[in-house]
Every structure is written in structure tokens, then in C-alpha cells.
Design a protein around this motif. Structure first.
Motif, short mmCIF file in Angstrom:
data_model
loop_
_atom_site.label_atom_id
_atom_site.label_comp_id
_atom_site.label_asym_id
_atom_site.label_seq_id
_atom_site.Cartn_x
_atom_site.Cartn_y
_atom_site.Cartn_z
N THR A 53 0.80 -63.69 29.08
CA THR A 53 1.95 -63.02 28.47
C THR A 53 2.12 -63.36 27.00
N GLY A 54 1.45 -64.42 26.55
CA GLY A 54 1.63 -64.84 25.16
C GLY A 54 2.89 -65.65 24.92
N GLU A 55 3.70 -65.84 25.96
CA GLU A 55 4.94 -66.59 25.76
C GLU A 55 4.65 -68.06 25.59
N VAL A 56 5.41 -68.68 24.69
CA VAL A 56 5.29 -70.12 24.48
C VAL A 56 6.43 -70.79 25.23
N TRP A 57 6.10 -71.71 26.11
CA TRP A 57 7.16 -72.35 26.89
C TRP A 57 6.83 -73.83 27.10
N CYS A 58 7.83 -74.58 27.46
CA CYS A 58 7.69 -76.02 27.61
C CYS A 58 7.74 -76.42 29.08
N ASP A 59 6.71 -77.11 29.53
CA ASP A 59 6.70 -77.65 30.89
C ASP A 59 7.52 -78.93 30.89
N VAL A 60 8.76 -78.79 31.31
CA VAL A 60 9.74 -79.86 31.16
C VAL A 60 9.31 -81.17 31.81
N GLU A 61 8.61 -81.08 32.93
CA GLU A 61 8.17 -82.29 33.64
C GLU A 61 7.32 -83.18 32.74
N ARG A 62 6.53 -82.53 31.84
CA ARG A 62 5.58 -83.29 31.05
C ARG A 62 6.12 -83.66 29.67
N CYS A 63 7.34 -83.19 29.36
CA CYS A 63 7.86 -83.44 28.02
C CYS A 63 8.55 -84.80 27.96
N VAL A 64 8.33 -85.54 26.87
CA VAL A 64 8.99 -86.84 26.73
C VAL A 64 10.00 -86.85 25.58
N ALA A 65 10.36 -85.67 25.07
CA ALA A 65 11.38 -85.57 24.02
C ALA A 65 11.03 -86.44 22.82
N CYS A 66 9.81 -86.30 22.32
CA CYS A 66 9.39 -87.10 21.18
C CYS A 66 9.83 -86.49 19.85
N TRP A 67 10.34 -85.26 19.84
CA TRP A 67 10.85 -84.57 18.65
C TRP A 67 9.75 -84.03 17.73
N THR A 68 8.48 -84.17 18.11
CA THR A 68 7.44 -83.70 17.20
C THR A 68 7.47 -82.18 17.04
N CYS A 69 7.69 -81.46 18.14
CA CYS A 69 7.74 -80.00 18.03
C CYS A 69 8.92 -79.55 17.18
N VAL A 70 10.02 -80.28 17.29
CA VAL A 70 11.20 -79.94 16.48
C VAL A 70 10.87 -80.05 15.00
N ALA A 71 10.10 -81.11 14.66
CA ALA A 71 9.74 -81.31 13.27
C ALA A 71 8.63 -80.36 12.82
N ALA A 72 7.90 -79.80 13.77
CA ALA A 72 6.76 -78.96 13.40
C ALA A 72 7.13 -77.49 13.22
N CYS A 73 8.10 -77.02 14.00
CA CYS A 73 8.38 -75.58 14.01
C CYS A 73 8.92 -75.11 12.68
N PRO A 74 8.23 -74.23 11.96
CA PRO A 74 8.69 -73.82 10.63
C PRO A 74 9.94 -72.95 10.69
N TYR A 75 10.30 -72.49 11.85
CA TYR A 75 11.52 -71.70 12.00
C TYR A 75 12.68 -72.56 12.50
N GLY A 76 12.38 -73.82 12.84
CA GLY A 76 13.46 -74.67 13.34
C GLY A 76 14.02 -74.17 14.65
N MET A 77 13.17 -73.65 15.52
CA MET A 77 13.64 -73.02 16.73
C MET A 77 13.55 -73.88 17.97
N VAL A 78 13.14 -75.13 17.82
CA VAL A 78 13.08 -76.01 18.98
C VAL A 78 14.15 -77.08 18.82
N THR A 79 14.77 -77.44 19.92
CA THR A 79 15.71 -78.54 19.88
C THR A 79 15.48 -79.40 21.12
N ILE A 80 16.15 -80.55 21.17
CA ILE A 80 16.02 -81.42 22.34
C ILE A 80 17.33 -81.33 23.11
#
Lengths: 154, 500, 433
Positions: free
Chosen positions: A83-110
Motif C-alpha cells: 500500500t505504500g503506507e508508512v506505519w509503526c509496529d508499536v510492539e517493536r518501538c522503544v520511543a527513542c525519539w529518532t524518528c521525531v528528530a528525522a521527519c522533515p515535516y515534524g509529523m511524528v510524535t511520541i
């Protein structure tokens, strides 16, 4: 693939898109009162930005080469090959904030929902498994959000 | 400092069990009623600013808000009502003319509701509109004097006509009193429905030139936006002499509402008050009107109908006769219930007569004088539903204008505060944050829905009367019966009493 | 093109290697890929070893890609096999396994780094070890007991993450660092003090500005002797004193290196057909306008992905990255990006404290060149974008006071994305917003 696009001309800046997004991801039956009374409520995947002249509601762009997927230290952030959708597999996420700092649109949060074991990355998932049409598109009072479909997964 | 005697008229009730503190009410109220109190961490409000527009009620995602009229009342007094007392207080405080918006809201008879329609039973069977074609098409314009020409053939050299798929058009509402987004919606809907909308006295915005075929351009006393391109842009020209809400006075758009967009379209300097004088200063007699009518016809090379809009007042029949003889191709009569963006309260509530009487009187007079065919009659001034349309046609109208009904379809909640320029529904305002609230895609869809529904209802009622064409209904008083009308009223309307 | 399918040899099994596999497969579905991994494990996320140690994640959650990754991507994964030598002339890799050698068309050196410690006396005592590989974490998990006194040498990111895990295991933790502050490579003095306080709230003690003279004990470590005479009792000592890139395979070959393997913008080394990506090689640092090692995971992925495309014949250029790091300690986030310390070039720092943290922005004139966000990470990626594009910010104090929003920077170039019409590039139909 599907993408949400905002018509800034008609965005009222009311924030109902974010209200419904947060509510649906917290209480899938969309009982707003119950969702908002939860001690932990998932943050909305859509954010209203405002300046003096315009408001526009932005959400994850489901990029062709997502910076969040590239930066994810656990491999929890994935781009669905079909589908091309980008999604987060919550079980495997450790809330390290790296994606938040990487997204140029600022569209990820914890964020953390009432049934989650731990905080995790949260972003627009096109209401995957929750609603056929993303709830922000459905509920925008001025039809300022449209769902566009394109060929391919980019 | 003197006391403010004006009490809040409305109370906003918030169900705290259901309120989720989303603050949508706060960001949607243009009057600043709702506010988030950071210290107490709850929503709070200043009810004195509430105008009962219902924006917050409708936008609240959990239905937590209700607006009710205040129970705070003066001692019962049928003469000095609360309203009458507050009007005195307002004027004592400000020294100003009381302003209001939309149409006369007094509890006078609504004469449409005193007219009943026929239905066929046995001798003349009703027609099922789903099975038989129904002709709702209407041509607005002058009709020829004779059916056959000198050679004995059917006259086909006709004066210019505007062709309408249904006999309903959108009434004149100026760009300035309402926003461009509403105009866009009206134009698109008119195009889709095969009817026309009227520019009103604010000129024609350049983005809407493409809808020219579905536009009636208005020439009002201020002549805003009028140049040769404007005259040629529409499918008809309407000279506005008066309107039902405020007969005998002109219009006034405050300079604060003259934005660069308004300035460009009306062709006046930014920030200046746009004043339409009471009379056209070049029309001081019926002969002057004829001169203007023919000047405009010359300007468009006699290719478009040129008509005249008047308010329904005393002696309206004589005025209409004069207008017909002045060469007008159509006459629009606006009854006293007609709406407006701003008018003095006293004028709106006390000047003018009901459209039902005016229409019947004009139709009768023109027929008696043998000149009914020289122009089409368009009725306006609170056409509320499809039954009103049918009755208007039966009383003699060729077509009707809807103004208030159209704005209601777009979202108006009749708070009557258009004159403040802070329309919370984005309709009667130029504030860009408010005008955004009308998405022309949504609004045009709603307008089209409304008139498609009316179209079906009209066909149902026609079929019920056993006729399949509006031509059989026009001026056909026999299709109507009066109920709860005095003899004189029935006489003027030209209808028999129910039972006769 | 040759008739037979290309053979790709990937030496390494972490982020850079995996990213290369994925991009090779986007271009070349036919080619053969052999992946050589010194560690005997399915690809795992190295930064997660501290989470594993503390028990926050279990073994299954360590996998960087799903269990069927190699199979789905048709990769012959030789796990627990070490590449011993590279013959770049004949394009052969020699292995210490039953398969003694492999011929390659294109080879990727993604060997990363190994833990390094200075030659402190007593470093070979039992109870002393580094904290870098999964095996290290497994060993610590087996031997550490609640209540033990553990001394961590080094207050860099690895050391601090280890300290956090040890706190969660209920140990008494002390951290020794030669520099005068913790996280010396990324934080200013005040920011470091801020973060240090979080640890101190959890009972961690710090010895800063101190070196270690020796580790003392009979077979098992018992004491850490600091330079200057102070002694710390220690049941265990965790070494987090740095890493060095694994350059062995490049030795005795024409592959050039200094601090790391030298690569061009197509991730190719000085030897044709040999590519490199990740912590082992240098990359272009867009911030400092020079080449250096950028040992962060996003960079490894970025380089690996680009290397893979180029290896498979589709030319892609690496324009370099802005270094940044995001982590959290005890539920509070710490994000640094770009320049995050004083003394670099001619910068001005402005800081605003919030109730729970602080936001520091570093400006050169009106251009944002760095940021340190302590528990203030909302929409931080927009700041990284401003740094990356060297954007002139009209209102620096305004940027400091609030969560950034794209609407304030309509001219900011938006990132790569394939969308519909021009409006899609930023997600709204008015593409200039």
C-alpha cells in the motif's frame, strides 16, 4: 497509494481533525467523551498549523524514501510494500525519539494510548484497521481534507 | 460611566459531562464568547456577546452546547414588550439608527399559508410525475404581441429571452454583503441547475465571468462595477429601483468592509464607504426609466432582456404598468419580507406590502390593460418552499427569486447580525478567516440539492393538480382557494374561498 | 552486461548492510547476495542492547528485520562467519568457514566498529567488560545482580545508556568520565548538568574530569582507582570508553583509509567494486563541510541504501547528512542536532527553559546551525530541516519559544517525495504554504 491532502483555502483551523484522530485511535467506536476522559490518550496524527492568514492541517506524507524508516533504530517503522503506507509496529518501538528528530515535516510524535504498554512513535497511519476512509477526511466540517489515490506505492 | 442596561439576550449552556475541552467553540466564535481559562483549566464564557448563531453548537463534536433565550424578562407587558424596551435602551445609549438584517420577522399573516391548492380526483385524473414528462421550463422576457405574424406563420422573431430549467432563480445579493465564496457557490449551482443568479449591486467578480450565461447583472443606484463589459457579461440586466426589505432608501456598505477585492469589483477606492443613493440620480420619472432601459438595450444591442426590480409598495400595480410601458422585459417585485444584509430596523419592519397581494394586483392590472405579455413577472420576498413557488405562479409570477432560502441552504442560522460583518457561517462577511467557512464545493452542492428537491415537489404538486406544464398554472387563480382570508383579501388575490 | 547474475558480497549484518541489501533488491531481483556476519545472530538493532539489558525488550524484539528477511530477499546469510582477507585484484573474499572463499562483482564493507578501551592496568580482571555487542549484553545480563556496585567508565551515549539500564536493574551506579561533563561530544556544560541531574535523581553518582589510574582486585575486580587517589568500590566495571572502526580488511589492499575507509559520493572506496557504508567509513558532513565518520544509525542506513543502489548499477549520490542524535533517559527525551556546543565557529546560543526541560538553538547570523532539545522534542525534525537547508530564519527568538511549524517557513525546500501535482509536495494543494 492513498494520501491525505489539505486544501488550505478552506481550512478553518478548528482542529476537529485532530480531535477525531486522537479519539478514534483511543476509542475505536469513536465515543469522544470516553476517549477524552482516558488518562492516556493517543496524540493525533494530524496537526493544525496556523499563521495570521492561513491554517492548514498537516499529516504524514508517507514519503517515497521516508527519513523515519531510515532512522528507526529498531526497524519498527516500516513502509508497507503493497500500500505504500508508512506505519509503526508499536510492539517493536522503544520511543527513542529518532524518528521525531528525522521527519522533515515534524509529523511524528511520541505518545501512549490507554491500552499501550509503553509510549511509542505515533503518526498518521491513514486510519489503518480503524476506518476505510481516514476519519479526519470524513469529519472535516468544511471538506478541507481530501483523500487522493495514486498508482504505485511511492 | 453610565450603566449598560442591555442584558445578554442568550444563555450558552455547556454540559460539563460532555465537554472535552477541545476549544473548537473558542476558535469558531467570531464574537469571542468562549474562552479557555488557563488557571481554572476549563472552558469559560462571556454570554453577553452571543448572537445565537449556533456556530459553536453545530461545531461541538460532543453536542455539549445549547443556546437558549434568556429567561430574564421584564414584567409581562403586551404593549411594552421586552423588544420594545431594549430598542429604547439601545438608542438611548448610542443615539444611532437601529440596524438589522435579513427579512421582516414580525408575526403578520403569511399569506402563502392562507392559500390552498387543488388536486384532481375523478373527472380529471392526477398525473404521476415519475411516468409523465412535466414541463417546468420557463422563459423570462417580453413575448410578442401576436401569436401569428403578418404572413400567418407562428411569430418566431422573439425579443431576447432567458431560458430557465425551473422557475426559480437566486436573488440579488451583492458581493460585499456576502462573500465571494458564496457567489461562487451560487454561480456554480445556477450553472448546474440551468437557472440564473443575480449579482446584486456589488458588481461582478472577475473569477465569475465564466458563468455569464447564468448571471443576471444588476444596475443599481450606485452603479457599482458597471461598465460595458459588465453589461455584456450576463444573460440579462436588471435595473434595481428598490428592494422589499428597505423600499425608498439606498444601501450602505461601510468602508471597513471595502477590501481590495470589493474595491476592484465595485470600482471604488479601497476603504471608502460604498453608498447607493435612494433614487437613481438620473431617474426622476417613468420617462427617465424608459430612457435608461433603452440605453441599456442599445448597449447590449437588444440581445439581452433588460428588466426592472421594484419593491412591493402602495400602488404597485400602477408602477408595474409604467414599468411595462417603459420597455422593461421583466419586472421583479420584492415583497416586504425580503431579506437584506443591513437595513434600518424601522424601515424593514414597517415599509412595503406582502408579495402575495402585490403579485396578484400587478398580474390583474397588466392583464386588464392587455400588456401582461410585454414582460415577465418575477416574485420575491420570502419564498420559503416549493409550495410558495407554485402559489406564486398561480398568482401570476413567471418565476421566483430566492435569497434567504438560498443562504439558509448554505448554512445561515438567521441570527440577523449580518450588518456587523462577523457572520460566523462565513456568508455575510469579508473577513478571510470567516469567508473560508463557506467551501463553494459544499455550498453549491447544498444549493443544487435544495432546488432539485423543490423541482421534484413542484412536479408532484403539478401532477396532483392534473397539469403537466407551468403554462397551465400561470395566473390560474382557479387552482387556489383561500382560507382564513377576509373577503377583501380574497378579492385582491382573486381567489375563491375554500368550499366555493 | 554479463550473462550470469551479479554476485554481491555484503560484509556486515547491521543497519548499513541491511539497507544495502534492500536497495540492491529494488534494482536487481536476479543477482545473488551473500551476507557475511561475524556475529552469529540474525540482524539485530545494536542500540537496543541497553534495553535488552534492563529487560525493557525481550530477545524477539531485538531483531532489526523480521525473521524471514534473508529468505524473502534471497540472501545467503553466513552468520558467525568472519571475513579474513580481501583480494581486491581478483575480487575474492576469504572466509574462516567451510566455504573458504567467495568471488564478488561488488562488495560492501559494512564492518562497523569495535569497542576500544585505553590500556588501563587491571583491564583483564573478571567482572570487567565492554558494552557493545549483543554477546556483551547477554554476558552482563547473566552476571549482574541487583544491588551490585557497578562503575561505568565513560559518559558518552553508550556509557549513559548502560548506566540507565543498570539503574533499572537495581544496581548502585557510578560513572567516571575524563571530560569535565557528561556527553562531552554533544552537550554544552549547562545542558549536560541538566541531564546529569536526571541520573542523580535515580541515585547515580558521577566522577567527572577524572581519569582512571587502574582497576584493582585479585581475579575479580574490586576497586577502581582514579587518577588523583580516590578509590571506588566496584563489583563490576563496564567499559564504555569509545570505539574504533573495523579497518582490518582494508589493510594490505589498495583501499585507502585514514580514520575510516575513504569513499566518494557514490559510497565507493578507492578500489573499484568495493563499497563501504556505516560507522567504518567516512561520509560527507554537510554541517562542517568536511569528511568524517558520522557514527549514527540514520547515517549508516543512508549510506548503506545509497551504496546498494550504486552496487547494483543505479547511480545515486550521497549528499551527506547533518549529524543528529535522539535518545531518552528515564522517559525524558534528549535530542541534539547540528552544532550543539559552543566554540564552534562563530555561533550564538539562545536558550529557553520550559517547565520540564529546555530548548537551545545555535545560530550563525540568522541561520540555524544546531539545536539541543531537552524534553522539548516536538516536531524537532523541522529544526533539522532548517539546519540542513541553511535556512535564514526571520525570527530566531520566535523559533525558540514555540514548537516549530512549517507554515512559518513557506520557502523551505521540502524533502524528496513523489506525489501527485505540485501541491502534494508539502501535503496541501497550495504548495507555497
Amino acid at each position: 497509494m492513498k494520501r491525505i491532502v489539505a486544501l488550505a483555502e478552506y481550512c478553518l483551523g478548528c482542529g476537529l481533525c485532530a480531535v477525531y484522530c486522537s479519539a478514534l485511535h483511543t476509542a475505536p467506536d469513536l465515543d469522544l467523551v470516553r476517549a477524552f476522559r482516558q488518562p492516556k490518550r493517543l496524540a493525533a496524527g494530524i496537526t493544525v498549523e496556523k499563521n495570521l492568514e492561513f491554517a492548514v492541517a498537516r499529516s504524514c506524507r508517507h514519503c517515497e524514501n521516508p527519513y523515519c524508516v531510515e532512522s528507526c533504530i529498531t526497524g519498527a517503522m516500516v513502509k508497507d510494500p503493497l500500500t505504500g503506507e508508512v506505519w509503526c509496529d508499536v510492539e517493536r518501538c522503544v520511543a527513542c525519539w529518532t524518528c521525531v528528530a528525522a521527519c522533515p515535516y515534524g509529523m511524528v510524535t511520541i505518545s501512549q494510548g490507554p491500552h499501550d504498554q509503553h509510549p511509542h512513535a505515533q503518526k498518521c497511519d491513514l486510519c489503518r484497521n480503524l476506518s476505510e476512509v481516514p476519519v479526519c477526511v470524513l469529519k472535516c466540517p468544511n471538506e478541507a481534507l481530501v483523500l487522493v489515490e495514486e498508482e504505485g506505492v511511492a | 460611566m453610565a450603566l449598560n442596561l442591555i442584558r445578554p439576550q442568550f444563555i450558552v449552556e455547556r454540559d460539563r459531562e460532555r465537554c472535552i475541552d477541545c476549544r473548537v467553540c473558542e476558535n469558531q466564535c467570531a464574537n469571542g464568547v468562549h474562552r479557555w481559562d488557563q488557571t481554572r483549566r476549563e472552558m469559560t464564557l462571556d454570554t453577553s456577546q452571543c448572537v445565537n448563531c449556533h456556530r459553536c453548537v453545530v461545531m461541538c463534536p460532543t453536542e455539549a452546547l445549547t443556546v437558549v433565550a434568556t429567561p430574564h424578562r421584564f414584567r409581562d407587558n403586551a404593549n411594552w414588550t421586552d423588544k420594545a424596551i431594549y430598542e429604547i435602551y439601545h438608542q438611548a445609549a448610542t443615539g444611532q439608527v437601529l440596524l438589522t438584517s435579513m427579512g421582516n420577522d414580525r408575526a403578520h399573516h403569511i399569506y402563502w399559508d392562507h392559500l390552498l391548492l387543488n388536486a384532481c380526483q375523478v373527472t380529471n385524473p392526477p398525473i404521476d410525475p415519475l411516468r409523465e414528462p412535466m414541463e417546468l421550463k420557463t422563459f423570462v422576457g417580453a413575448k410578442p404581441d401576436r401569436l401569428l405574424n403578418q404572413r400567418g406563420e407562428i411569430e418566431d422573431d422573439l425579443p431576447p429571452q432567458v431560458e430557465l430549467e425551473i422557475p426559480v432563480m437566486f436573488s440579488a445579493m451583492s458581493l460585499g454583503s456576502i462573500s465571494l465564496n458564496v457567489h461562487k457557490a451560487l454561480a456554480r449551482a445556477a450553472q448546474e441547475l440551468g437557472i440564473c443568479y443575480n449579482t446584486g449591486e456589488g458588481g461582478l467578480h472577475k473569477d465569475l465571468r465564466q458563468y455569464g450565461k447564468n448571471t443576471i447583472v444588476q444596475v443599481a443606484s450606485g452603479r457599482f462595477g458597471v461598465d460595458i463589459d459588465y453589461l455584456r457579461a450576463g444573460s440579462a440586466i436588471e435595473i434595481k429601483i428598490g428592494q422589499g426589505a428597505k423600499p425608498g432608501i439606498g444601501g450602505h456598505l461601510p468602508g471597513s468592509k471595502v477590501s481590495s477585492q470589493i474595491s476592484e469589483t465595485r470600482m471604488i477606492p479601497r476603504g471608502t464607504d460604498a453608498i447607493s443613493p435612494a433614487p437613481h440620480h438620473d431617474i426622476y420619472s417613468i420617462e427617465d426609466l424608459k430612457q435608461l432601459v433603452y440605453s441599456l438595450k442599445e448597449a447590449v444591442r437588444y440581445q439581452k432582456p433588460v428588466g426592472v426590480k421594484i419593491a412591493a409598495v402602495h400602488n404597485v400595480a400602477a408602477i408595474a404598468s409604467g414599468v411595462a410601458r417603459a420597455g422593461a422585459d421583466f419586472i421583479a417585485i420584492d415583497g416586504y419580507r425580503g431579506g437584506t444584509g443591513a437595513a434600518p430596523l424601522r424601515t424593514r419592519d414597517n415599509v412595503g406590502i406582502p408579495i402575495e397581494f402585490a403579485l396578484a394586483a400587478v398580474d390583474n392590472r397588466l392583464r386588464e390593460e392587455g400588456i401582461r405579455h410585454r414582460l415577465s413577472i418575477i416574485a420575491a420576498g420570502s419564498i420559503r418552499n416549493s409550495a410558495d413557488v407554485i402559489k406564486a405562479i398561480a398568482l401570476g409570477a413567471d418565476a421566483v427569486y430566492i435569497g434567504t432560502a438560498a443562504l439558509l441552504a448554505v448554512g445561515c442560522h438567521m441570527c440577523q447580525k449580518c450588518y456587523t460583518g462577523k457572520c460566523n457561517w462565513g456568508i455575510a462577511t469579508q473577513d478571510p478567516w470567516l469567508t473560508k467557512r463557506v467551501n463553494p464545493d459544499v455550498a453549491s452542492r447544498r444549493l443544487i440539492n435544495l432546488l432539485r428537491a423543490w423541482e421534484h415537489e413542484i412536479k408532484e404538486m403539478l401532477g396532483g393538480m392534473g397539469i403537466n406544464s407551468l403554462d397551465s398554472l400561470r395566473s390560474n387563480r382557479l387552482m387556489l382557494r383561500g382560507i382564513n382570508l377576509s373577503d377583501k383579501e380574497r378579492e385582491i388575490l382573486g381567489v375563491l374561498a375554500a368550499g366555493e | 552486461m554479463t550473462d550470469r547474475p551479479r554476485h554481491y558480497c555484503i560484509i556486515g549484518n547491521s543497519t548499513a548492510a541491511i539497507a544495502a541489501v534492500e536497495s540492491i533488491r529494488r534494482v536487481d531481483k536476479q543477482g545473488e547476495i551473500t551476507l557475511i556476519a561475524e556475529e552469529p545472530y540474525h540482524t539485530y538493532a545494536r542500540p537496543l542492547i541497553s534495553y535488552y539489558l534492563s529487560g525493557q525488550v525481550g530477545p524477539d524484539q531485538l531483531l532489526y528485520r523480521p525473521k524471514d528477511f534473508y529468505q524473502k530477499n534471497r540472501v545467503a546469510a553466513l552468520l558467525g562467519v568472519r571475513a579474513t582477507r580481501l583480494d581486491t585484484g581478483s575480487r575474492i573474499v576469504y572466509l574462516d568457514s567451510e566455504i573458504e572463499s567467495l568471488h564478488y562483482d561488488a562488495c560492501l564493507l559494512a564492518t562497523g566498529s569495535r569497542a576500544w578501551a585505553p590500556p588501563i592496568p587491571g583491564i583483564d580482571l573478571a567482572g570487567v567488560g565492554s558494552f557493545w555487542t549483543l554477546d556483551d549484553a547477554i554476558a552482563w545480563k547473566r552476571t549482574i545482580q541487583t544491588g551490585e556496585r557497578v562503575v561505568v567508565l565513560g559518559a558518552g551515549l553508550v556509557g549513559m545508556k548502560a548506566a540507565e539500564a543498570l539503574v533499572k536493574l537495581g544496581c548502585q551506579v557510578r560513572v567516571v568520565e575524563a571530560a569535565p561533563r557528561i556527553l562531552p561530544a554533544v552537550l554544552t556544560q549547562s545542558a549536560a548538568a541538566n541531564v546529569q541531574a536526571w541520573f542523580e535523581q535515580h541515585g547515580v553518582e558521577f566522577q567527572l574530569g577524572t581519569g582512571v589510574a587502574a582497576l584493582e582486585g585479585r581475579h575479580q575486580v574490586e576497586t577502581v582507582a582514579l587518577v588523583g587517589g580516590k578509590q571506588l568500590r566496584a563489583d563490576k566495571v563496564v567499559l564504555a570508553t569509545g570505539v574504533r572502526p573495523r579497518l582490518e580488511l582494508a589493510e594490505d589492499t589498495p583501499i585507502a583509509f585514514d580514520r575510516g575507509l575513504l569513499v566518494n559520493q557514490w559510497q565507493e572506496t578507492t578500489v573499484s567494486g568495493v563499497f563501504s557504508a556505516g560507522d567504518v567509513c567516512v561520509g560527507f558532513d554537510r554541517l562542517r563541510n568536511c569528511n568524517q565518520i558520522n557514527p549514527i544509525l540514520p547515517n549508516a542506513h543512508h549510506q548503506g541504501r545509497i551504496a546498494g543502489f550504486n552496487m547494483a548499477g543505479e547511480e545515486r549520490m550521497n549528499e551527506g547528512i547533518i549529524p543528529f542524535n535522539a535518545t531518552s533517559f528515564f522517559g525524558r527525551s534528549l535530542i541534539t542536532m547540528g552544532f550543539s556546543q559552543e566554540n564552534e565557529l562563530d555561533m550564538e546560543e539562545i536558550t529557553e527553559s520550559t517547565t520540564t526541560g529546555s530548548r537551545s538553538l545555535f545560530f550563525q547570523g540568522n541561520k540555524l546551525v544546531g539545536a539541543t532539545l531537552i524534553n522539548a522534542g516536538q516536531r524537532a525534525g523541522i529544526l533539522l530541516s532548517l539546519i540542513r537547508e541553511r535556512f535564514e530564519v526571520a525570527d530566531p527568538p520566535g523559533l525558540l519559544r514555540s514548537v516549530p511549524q512549517l507554515l512559518d517557513f513557506p520557502d523551505l525546500p521540502r524533502q524528496e517525495q513523489k506525489g501527485g501535482g505540485p501541491g502534494e509536495i508539502c501535503g496541501c494543494f497550495r504548495h507555497d504554504l
